[in-house]
Design a protein around this motif. Structure first.
Motif, PDB file in Angstrom:
ATOM      1  N   ARG A 164     -11.894   0.926   2.936  1.00 41.42           N
ATOM      2  CA  ARG A 164     -10.528   1.254   3.331  1.00 41.42           C
ATOM      3  C   ARG A 164     -10.413   2.738   3.693  1.00 41.42           C
ATOM      4  O   ARG A 164     -10.309   3.069   4.859  1.00 41.42           O
ATOM      5  CB  ARG A 164      -9.548   0.848   2.218  1.00 41.42           C
ATOM      6  CG  ARG A 164      -9.471  -0.694   2.093  1.00 41.42           C
ATOM      7  CD  ARG A 164      -8.318  -1.161   1.259  1.00 41.42           C
ATOM      8  NE  ARG A 164      -7.022  -0.754   1.730  1.00 41.42           N
ATOM      9  CZ  ARG A 164      -6.426  -1.262   2.814  1.00 41.42           C
ATOM     10  NH1 ARG A 164      -7.019  -2.168   3.565  1.00 41.42           N
ATOM     11  NH2 ARG A 164      -5.220  -0.867   3.158  1.00 41.42           N
ATOM     12  N   GLU A 168       0.814  -1.214   0.000  1.00 36.97           N
ATOM     13  CA  GLU A 168       0.000   0.000   0.000  1.00 36.97           C
ATOM     14  C   GLU A 168       0.847   1.263   0.000  1.00 36.97           C
ATOM     15  O   GLU A 168       0.530   2.239  -0.675  1.00 36.97           O
ATOM     16  CB  GLU A 168      -0.924   0.004   1.216  1.00 36.97           C
ATOM     17  CG  GLU A 168      -1.877   1.197   1.260  1.00 36.97           C
ATOM     18  CD  GLU A 168      -2.918   1.036   2.338  1.00 36.97           C
ATOM     19  OE1 GLU A 168      -4.083   0.767   1.997  1.00 36.97           O
ATOM     20  OE2 GLU A 168      -2.566   1.168   3.532  1.00 36.97           O
ATOM     21  N   THR A 223      -8.779  -1.982   7.355  1.00 41.53           N
ATOM     22  CA  THR A 223      -7.429  -1.432   7.424  1.00 41.53           C
ATOM     23  C   THR A 223      -6.724  -1.943   8.674  1.00 41.53           C
ATOM     24  O   THR A 223      -7.361  -2.352   9.649  1.00 41.53           O
ATOM     25  CB  THR A 223      -7.446   0.110   7.482  1.00 41.53           C
ATOM     26  OG1 THR A 223      -8.233   0.519   8.605  1.00 41.53           O
ATOM     27  CG2 THR A 223      -8.010   0.699   6.202  1.00 41.53           C
ATOM     28  N   PHE A 224      -5.396  -1.871   8.637  1.00 40.17           N
ATOM     29  CA  PHE A 224      -4.598  -2.257   9.798  1.00 40.17           C
ATOM     30  C   PHE A 224      -4.960  -1.402  11.007  1.00 40.17           C
ATOM     31  O   PHE A 224      -5.159  -1.907  12.118  1.00 40.17           O
ATOM     32  CB  PHE A 224      -3.109  -2.119   9.472  1.00 40.17           C
ATOM     33  CG  PHE A 224      -2.214  -2.232  10.670  1.00 40.17           C
ATOM     34  CD1 PHE A 224      -1.953  -3.468  11.230  1.00 40.17           C
ATOM     35  CD2 PHE A 224      -1.644  -1.102  11.239  1.00 40.17           C
ATOM     36  CE1 PHE A 224      -1.140  -3.581  12.354  1.00 40.17           C
ATOM     37  CE2 PHE A 224      -0.829  -1.205  12.359  1.00 40.17           C
ATOM     38  CZ  PHE A 224      -0.573  -2.449  12.922  1.00 40.17           C
ATOM     39  N   ARG A 254      -2.618  -6.513   7.493  1.00 38.75           N
ATOM     40  CA  ARG A 254      -3.851  -5.746   7.662  1.00 38.75           C
ATOM     41  C   ARG A 254      -4.499  -5.968   9.019  1.00 38.75           C
ATOM     42  O   ARG A 254      -5.591  -5.468   9.283  1.00 38.75           O
ATOM     43  CB  ARG A 254      -4.812  -6.083   6.533  1.00 38.75           C
ATOM     44  CG  ARG A 254      -4.255  -5.603   5.191  1.00 38.75           C
ATOM     45  CD  ARG A 254      -4.930  -6.203   3.996  1.00 38.75           C
ATOM     46  NE  ARG A 254      -6.230  -5.641   3.722  1.00 38.75           N
ATOM     47  CZ  ARG A 254      -6.893  -5.815   2.575  1.00 38.75           C
ATOM     48  NH1 ARG A 254      -6.339  -6.526   1.611  1.00 38.75           N
ATOM     49  NH2 ARG A 254      -8.069  -5.290   2.385  1.00 38.75           N
TER      50      ARG A 254
END
Length: 236
Positions: A167, A69, A149-150, A92
């Motif tokens: 996201r 990303e 998302t992480f 993630r």
């Protein structure tokens, strides 16, 4: 990858910090956005999105660290075309990040450094807050942290559910308020939100300000993140 590496260029701030904490002598290059550890003295190779590919090649690393990303596919392909080994990750979740970091550390000859042990322990039983939050990451237009998302997983493990899906969706102020978050969580990166820039758009909602590094980085900061973020989230 079963071999260990001795000349590494990192294009990911999180991993720069991880390499520096594990085997600092092997790091020969990093991006301009690799701000940790402070005082890092290596060759700078530009930004994460627009690295100086030729500068990376000139450093002759035996490994380049990248993120799917954060870094562009064309830059990764150019480095590989030049004969360089590029390791690309995309964790993630917190669990995936801890696993990915163990892989990176293994490439450095130390698969379980003390800081990684501390990070694992910190996430075993973090405080659970039970909140719903909207987390902006940009203004003009407003962009938001989504649930895929992480950073959303980081918050979820602290009991904070982000109200936006996907996201990084774009959504206006009124529509976001209609999702009925309990609070706004303003990180200081990538947009440098502050008490004077951001909360005025949502006067009816409480605001919390958090460290972007502890919210979005996956490296040694994970050992501190649960405590640091929790203190910020409850200091309303």
């Amino acid at each position: 990858m079963s071999q260990t590496f001795s000349r590494i260029v990192s294009l990911v701030p999180s991993l720069t910090e991880a390499v520096a904490a594990t085997a600092p002598g092997v790091l020969v290059g990093a991006t301009d956005f690799c701000t940790h550890p402070e005082g890092l003295d290596v060759q700078r190779v530009g930004g994460t999105k627009w690295p100086d590919v030729e500068a990376v090649i000139r450093l002759a690393p035996d490994l380049v660290l990248a993120n799917q990303e954060e870094n562009r596919k064309e830059d990764v392909e150019a480095l590989r075309a030049a004969g360089l080994t590029v390791h690309v990750g995309f964790p993630r979740t917190v669990a995936a990040a801890l696993g990915h970091l163990a892989e990176i550390c293994a490439l450095l000859g130390d698969p379980d450094p003390a800081w990684l042990q501390e990070a694992r322990a910190a996430w075993e039983n973090p405080t659970h807050l039970d909140l719903r939050a909207a987390v902006p990451i940009w203004k003009k237009p407003w962009m938001w942290l989504g649930d895929d998302t992480f950073a959303a997983d980081v918050l979820a493990r602290l009991g904070v559910t982000v109200v936006h899906s996907g996201r990084y969706p774009k959504m206006g102020v009124a529509e976001t308020a209609g999702l009925r978050p309990d609070l706004l969580v303003f990180p200081d990166e990538p947009y440098a939100f502050s008490p004077a820039d951001g909360p005025e758009a949502f006067p009816a909602l409480p605001s919390s300000f958090v460290s972007g590094r502890h919210l979005t980085w996956y490296g040694p900061s994970l050992a501190e993140a649960p405590a640091v973020l929790t203190r910020s989230l409850i200091a309303l």
